[in-house]
Each structure stands twice: as structure tokens, then as C-alpha cells.
Motif scaffolding. Structure first.
Motif, PDB file in Angstrom:
ATOM      1  N   ARG A  38       0.826  -1.204   0.000  1.00 10.89           N
ATOM      2  CA  ARG A  38       0.000   0.000   0.000  1.00 10.89           C
ATOM      3  C   ARG A  38       0.864   1.259   0.000  1.00 10.89           C
ATOM      4  O   ARG A  38       0.572   2.223  -0.712  1.00 10.89           O
ATOM      5  CB  ARG A  38      -0.956  -0.005   1.187  1.00 10.89           C
ATOM      6  N   ALA A  39       1.929   1.255   0.798  1.00 12.60           N
ATOM      7  CA  ALA A  39       2.811   2.423   0.842  1.00 12.60           C
ATOM      8  C   ALA A  39       3.458   2.661  -0.516  1.00 12.60           C
ATOM      9  O   ALA A  39       3.494   3.798  -1.003  1.00 12.60           O
ATOM     10  CB  ALA A  39       3.878   2.238   1.921  1.00 12.60           C
ATOM     11  N   SER A  45       0.946   4.034  -2.933  1.00 11.12           N
ATOM     12  CA  SER A  45       0.652   5.442  -2.642  1.00 11.12           C
ATOM     13  C   SER A  45       1.774   6.344  -3.145  1.00 11.12           C
ATOM     14  O   SER A  45       1.517   7.416  -3.705  1.00 11.12           O
ATOM     15  CB  SER A  45       0.473   5.654  -1.141  1.00 11.12           C
ATOM     16  N   ASP A  72       1.549   9.245  -6.396  1.00 14.03           N
ATOM     17  CA  ASP A  72       1.623  10.635  -5.972  1.00 14.03           C
ATOM     18  C   ASP A  72       2.745  11.351  -6.718  1.00 14.03           C
ATOM     19  O   ASP A  72       3.921  10.991  -6.590  1.00 14.03           O
ATOM     20  CB  ASP A  72       1.875  10.680  -4.461  1.00 14.03           C
TER      21      ASP A  72
END
Length: 161
Positions: free
Chosen positions: A38-39, A42, A46
Motif C-alpha cells: 500500500r505504501a 501510494s 503521488d
């Protein structure tokens, strides 16, 4: 050498570098858990964040010079922070700088940082900043050799146990 944005394929190698800065950790032994997935997702989604890797590859992002998978030998994360200071220019925050333990002393860390600074400059950032654990005195000397100045005292508040 190949300097590029990390791909999902690089994630185990990046996590291996972050797992132990004094030993070489085999990326095949790294379990990529949901939080890391997930990190990474993300970060890559971004536009103000990127994980960059330095590999011994030939520049195509997947294969090494002998046709085998390229080996990730260094990494860092750059976060671009907008602000009103620096005449409205972004600042680049450098984190998680690592070079494989068995490849240190070859100038790779300096090259990795030089490339990251050039990337921030190309983006129009007003400055590049980083923090380093107070116990990492060798890292402090390294950053000072690269022109970074001790200009602020940092503070952190852990929000986890």
C-alpha cells in the motif's frame, strides 16, 4: 549504472536495503506485506513522491548487463514539499538513503545523492533537505562532504508504540 524510478518489481530489493544497512539481505528472502504494498502504491501514485533506485543494469529498467536481472544497489525516496518559503518553490526531502553494504566505498552513495539533487534542481526546488539519526555519525560526515550543512535541530514525535 542505471538511475530510475523504482517499479513494483524492485520493491523486495528496496525493502532488503532498508532492512539492514550493515548486511546484505537477499531480496528473495523479503516478504512484501500489505502495508509495504500500500505504501509503495501510494508513493508511485503521488506526483510529489518517488522512490529512486540505482542498479547495476544497462538502463532498460529490468535486465543487467549480462542479461540477468539488474541488481538494486542503492535507493532513496524523494518527497517534494510545496511551501510559501523559498519564494514559493518546492523543497525536496530525501529519506531512506541506502547503498548495499558490499558496494560501499565505490562512490555510489555520492552518485545517488548527486543524481537526486540534480532531479530536485530540474524540478525547480529551492533546496534539498534531509534528516539523519544522531547515531549515524559516518552518514553525517558523508552528507557534509556532499555540501549539506547542519542548519536546524530536528524533532520527532512517534505516533506508534
Amino acid at each position: 549504472m542505471d538511475f530510475r524510478e523504482a517499479t513494483r518489481r524492485d520493491l523486495p530489493a528496496v525493502l532488503a536495503l532498508l532492512a539492514d544497512e550493515d548486511e546484505v539481505v537477499d531480496p528473495a528472502s523479503v516478504v512484501v506485506d500489505g502495508a509495504s504494498e500500500r505504501a509503495f502504491a501510494s508513493i508511485t501514485a503521488d506526483a510529489r513522491n518517488e522512490v529512486l533506485v540505482l542498479t547495476d543494469g544497462d538502463g532498460n529498467g529490468s535486465d543487467g548487463p549480462d542479461g540477468t536481472d539488474a541488481v538494486v544497489i542503492g535507493c532513496l525516496q524523494l518527497t517534494y514539499i510545496p511551501g510559501l518559503g523559498q519564494n514559493g518553490r518546492e523543497r525536496a526531502l530525501v529519506e531512506a538513503v541506502r547503498v548495499r553494504a558490499d558496494r560501499r566505498g565505490e562512490g555510489l552513495g555520492a552518485e545517488l545523492m548527486r543524481l537526486a539533487v540534480a532531479r530536485a534542481r530540474e524540478r525547480g526546488c529551492g533546496l534539498v533537505q534531509l534528516t539523519s539519526n544522531k547515531r549515524r555519525t559516518a552518514a553525517h560526515r558523508f552528507y557534509e562532504r556532499l555540501g549539506f550543512a547542519r542548519s536546524h535541530e530536528g524533532f520527532k514525535l512517534s505516533l506508534t508504540d
